[in-house]
Design an enzyme around this catalytic site. Structure first.
Site, PDB file in Angstrom:
ATOM      1  N   SER A 199      -6.633  -2.765   1.568  1.00 21.26           N
ATOM      2  CA  SER A 199      -6.948  -2.309   0.210  1.00 21.26           C
ATOM      3  C   SER A 199      -7.419  -3.442  -0.690  1.00 21.26           C
ATOM      4  O   SER A 199      -7.182  -3.439  -1.892  1.00 21.26           O
ATOM      5  CB  SER A 199      -5.727  -1.648  -0.436  1.00 21.26           C
ATOM      6  N   GLU A 221       0.825  -1.201   0.000  1.00 22.53           N
ATOM      7  CA  GLU A 221       0.000   0.000   0.000  1.00 22.53           C
ATOM      8  C   GLU A 221       0.864   1.258   0.000  1.00 22.53           C
ATOM      9  O   GLU A 221       0.417   2.339   0.356  1.00 22.53           O
ATOM     10  CB  GLU A 221      -0.951  -0.035   1.197  1.00 22.53           C
ATOM     11  N   TYR A 237      -9.282   3.130  -5.691  1.00 20.09           N
ATOM     12  CA  TYR A 237      -8.361   4.248  -5.523  1.00 20.09           C
ATOM     13  C   TYR A 237      -8.291   5.140  -6.741  1.00 20.09           C
ATOM     14  O   TYR A 237      -7.548   6.082  -6.790  1.00 20.09           O
ATOM     15  CB  TYR A 237      -6.963   3.757  -5.124  1.00 20.09           C
ATOM     16  N   GLU A 284     -14.085  -5.787   9.245  1.00 21.11           N
ATOM     17  CA  GLU A 284     -12.743  -5.529   9.759  1.00 21.11           C
ATOM     18  C   GLU A 284     -12.672  -4.109  10.287  1.00 21.11           C
ATOM     19  O   GLU A 284     -13.573  -3.300  10.062  1.00 21.11           O
ATOM     20  CB  GLU A 284     -11.718  -5.691   8.624  1.00 21.11           C
ATOM     21  N   ASN A 344      -9.772  -0.806  10.531  1.00 16.31           N
ATOM     22  CA  ASN A 344      -8.501  -0.287  10.025  1.00 16.31           C
ATOM     23  C   ASN A 344      -7.970   0.729  11.019  1.00 16.31           C
ATOM     24  O   ASN A 344      -8.628   1.728  11.293  1.00 16.31           O
ATOM     25  CB  ASN A 344      -8.721   0.397   8.679  1.00 16.31           C
ATOM     26  N   GLY A 357      -7.040   5.194   5.083  1.00 16.55           N
ATOM     27  CA  GLY A 357      -6.455   6.091   4.089  1.00 16.55           C
ATOM     28  C   GLY A 357      -6.851   7.544   4.321  1.00 16.55           C
ATOM     29  O   GLY A 357      -7.921   7.842   4.837  1.00 16.55           O
ATOM     30  N   ASP A 397     -15.207  -1.381   8.701  1.00 20.80           N
ATOM     31  CA  ASP A 397     -15.891  -1.751   7.459  1.00 20.80           C
ATOM     32  C   ASP A 397     -16.986  -2.765   7.754  1.00 20.80           C
ATOM     33  O   ASP A 397     -16.756  -3.743   8.473  1.00 20.80           O
ATOM     34  CB  ASP A 397     -14.893  -2.340   6.451  1.00 20.80           C
ATOM     35  N   ARG A 402     -11.301   3.260  11.122  1.00 17.61           N
ATOM     36  CA  ARG A 402     -12.479   3.036  10.268  1.00 17.61           C
ATOM     37  C   ARG A 402     -12.898   1.576  10.386  1.00 17.61           C
ATOM     38  O   ARG A 402     -12.050   0.685  10.347  1.00 17.61           O
ATOM     39  CB  ARG A 402     -12.173   3.356   8.804  1.00 17.61           C
TER      40      ARG A 402
HETATM   41  N1  LIG Z   1     -17.730 -11.527   3.482  1.00 13.12           N
HETATM   42  C1  LIG Z   1     -17.852 -10.624   2.521  1.00 13.12           C
HETATM   43  N2  LIG Z   1     -19.009 -10.513   1.832  1.00 13.12           N
HETATM   44  C2  LIG Z   1     -19.133  -9.599   0.831  1.00 13.12           C
HETATM   45  N3  LIG Z   1     -18.170  -8.752   0.460  1.00 13.12           N
HETATM   46  C3  LIG Z   1     -16.995  -8.809   1.102  1.00 13.12           C
HETATM   47  C4  LIG Z   1     -16.772  -9.737   2.173  1.00 13.12           C
HETATM   48  N4  LIG Z   1     -15.514  -9.570   2.610  1.00 13.12           N
HETATM   49  C5  LIG Z   1     -14.974  -8.583   1.869  1.00 13.12           C
HETATM   50  N5  LIG Z   1     -15.859  -8.116   0.967  1.00 13.12           N
HETATM   51  C6  LIG Z   1     -15.621  -7.013  -0.004  1.00 13.12           C
HETATM   52  O1  LIG Z   1     -14.229  -6.781  -0.105  1.00 13.12           O
HETATM   53  C7  LIG Z   1     -13.890  -5.497   0.436  1.00 13.12           C
HETATM   54  C8  LIG Z   1     -12.603  -5.574   1.233  1.00 13.12           C
HETATM   55  O2  LIG Z   1     -12.748  -6.477   2.308  1.00 13.12           O
HETATM   56  P1  LIG Z   1     -12.201  -6.168   3.769  1.00 13.12           P
HETATM   57  O3  LIG Z   1     -12.523  -7.348   4.629  1.00 13.12           O
HETATM   58  O4  LIG Z   1     -12.710  -4.851   4.238  1.00 13.12           O
HETATM   59  O5  LIG Z   1     -10.621  -6.143   3.566  1.00 13.12           O
HETATM   60  P2  LIG Z   1      -9.569  -4.981   3.220  1.00 13.12           P
HETATM   61  O6  LIG Z   1     -10.324  -3.696   3.106  1.00 13.12           O
HETATM   62  O7  LIG Z   1      -8.611  -4.975   4.351  1.00 13.12           O
HETATM   63  O8  LIG Z   1      -8.900  -5.405   1.969  1.00 13.12           O
HETATM   64  C9  LIG Z   1     -15.098  -5.107   1.287  1.00 13.12           C
HETATM   65  O9  LIG Z   1     -15.206  -3.719   1.415  1.00 13.12           O
HETATM   66  C10 LIG Z   1     -16.245  -5.738   0.502  1.00 13.12           C
HETATM   67  O10 LIG Z   1     -16.553  -4.946  -0.629  1.00 13.12           O
HETATM   68 MG   LIG Z   2     -11.790  -2.974   4.288  1.00 17.35          MG
END
Ligand SMILES: Nc1ncnc2c1ncn2[C@@H]1O[C@H](COP(=O)(O)OP(=O)(O)O)[C@@H](O)[C@H]1O
Ligand SMILES: [Mg+2]
Length: 312
Positions: A150, A14, A217, A271, A273, A277, A258, A256
């Protein structure tokens, strides 16, 4: 006026996002009248910090090393106060598996999952358990590395045939991966500042191609709606959940969380963060803006919070 070292860049995947966050923070700090020393973190990080002798460090790093407690540990050793969360909260937030176990223990909703290390596949024949996992989670299954950001290394496996390649991809980012139940729904982010949830942001991929995470991004390829158009009760619940996650993980200053919102109105925490960002397309600055807090003020608040936590 303070001397502030902005830590940015680094070697994580990143790096580019961090350089953009860092540059923006530097400009804001200068406008606020601080003396800024930018450090692109590398092997000479300690030497450069000792030379710069900052009053505070602004950590604008994302991903492993910057966000996982490593740099925070070094700053503790050097006795330099820094922005954001402390070592333990960073460790908890960077590790999605640990975060999810803590969420379950606290009774907070997170998609069902199974997590494995590479050695489970290499030495314990974990591949033989995939059928049972697939039956339990249904397709599509989300496969992701435990510690990355990301959306790097995240794949949606539509069928059993997609799972091995998704695992290989995720293992190229981390030695531990999780297989997670897919939540069909809306992608929400709740940023917090000084322990207060900010307006909810919804990320809407413009071309529905959510496999192409690079899009998030690139200006214009994802629409961010802030405040998200949600029933008041859902907004309130998302903010309350985010606050509980913030407290559960021991996060400090800002973060943040999510979440996914499914069609039945249920919220699931994906998750947290610890260093979200700060680029011009990032969610935390947008959420702050919607709450009437401009970028310079946001950066100023982050710095004040760091100073307030500084050890006596
Ligand atoms: N279990 C899930 N069901 C649906 N979409 C998901 C799921 N896990 C991740 N995503 C999608 O992928 C994106 C990134 O996942 P995330 O767990 O936030 O990891 P990171 O942001 O650290 O890469 C989420 O914002 C969502 O759009
Ligand atoms: Mg995320």
């Amino acid at each position: 006026m303070s001397r502030v070292s902005v830590l940015k860049g680094g070697r994580s995947l990143e790096r580019q996002v961090s350089l953009r966050s860092g540059a923006r923070v530097e400009d804001a700090l200068e406008r606020l009248g601080h003396q800024v020393v930018a450090i692109d973190v590398d092997l000479d990080l300690i030497a450069r910090l000792r030379e710069a002798r900052p009053d505070l460090a602004f950590v604008a790093l994302h991903g492993p090393d910057g966000e996982d407690g490593t740099v925070q540990e070094l700053l503790e050793i050097l006795g330099i106060p820094y922005t954001g969360s402390g070592v333990l909260a960073c460790v908890r937030a960077m590790d999605k598996v640990l975060t999810k176990h803590l969420l379950l223990e606290a009774g907070l909703p997170t998609p069902e999952f199974f997590a494995f290390s590479q050695t489970a596949f290499r030495d314990l024949g974990a591949a033989d358990a995939l059928g049972a996992i697939e039956e339990r989670l249904d397709f599509p299954i989300v496969v992701k590395p435990a510690g990355q950001g990301s959306a790097l290394g995240i794949k949606f496996a539509r069928t059993a045939a997609d799972v091995p390649a998704a695992l290989v991809a995720a293992f190229s980012y981390d030695s531990r991966v999780l297989l997670e139940r897919h939540v069909e729904g809306r992608d929400l982010g709740v940023s917090l500042l000084a322990g207060e949830p900010l307006p909810v942001v919804e990320a809407v991929p413009r071309d529905e191609d959510f496999y192409d995470f690079e899009a998030r991004y690139e200006i214009g390829r994802t629409d961010f709606l802030c405040p998200a158009e949600l029933p008041a009760a859902v907004t309130e619940r998302a903010q309350e959940l985010a606050l509980r996650v913030f407290e559960l993980l021991g996060l400090y200053g800002f973060a943040r969380v999510d979440l996914m919102l499914d069609s039945a109105g249920e919220l699931y925490v994906l998750e947290a963060n610890s260093i979200p960002g700060l680029t011009d397309t990032s969610l935390l600055p947008q959420a702050a803006e919607a709450a009437g807090i401009g970028f310079d003020e946001l950066v100023g608040r982050m710095l004040e919070l760091a100073a307030a936590r500084a050890p006596a």
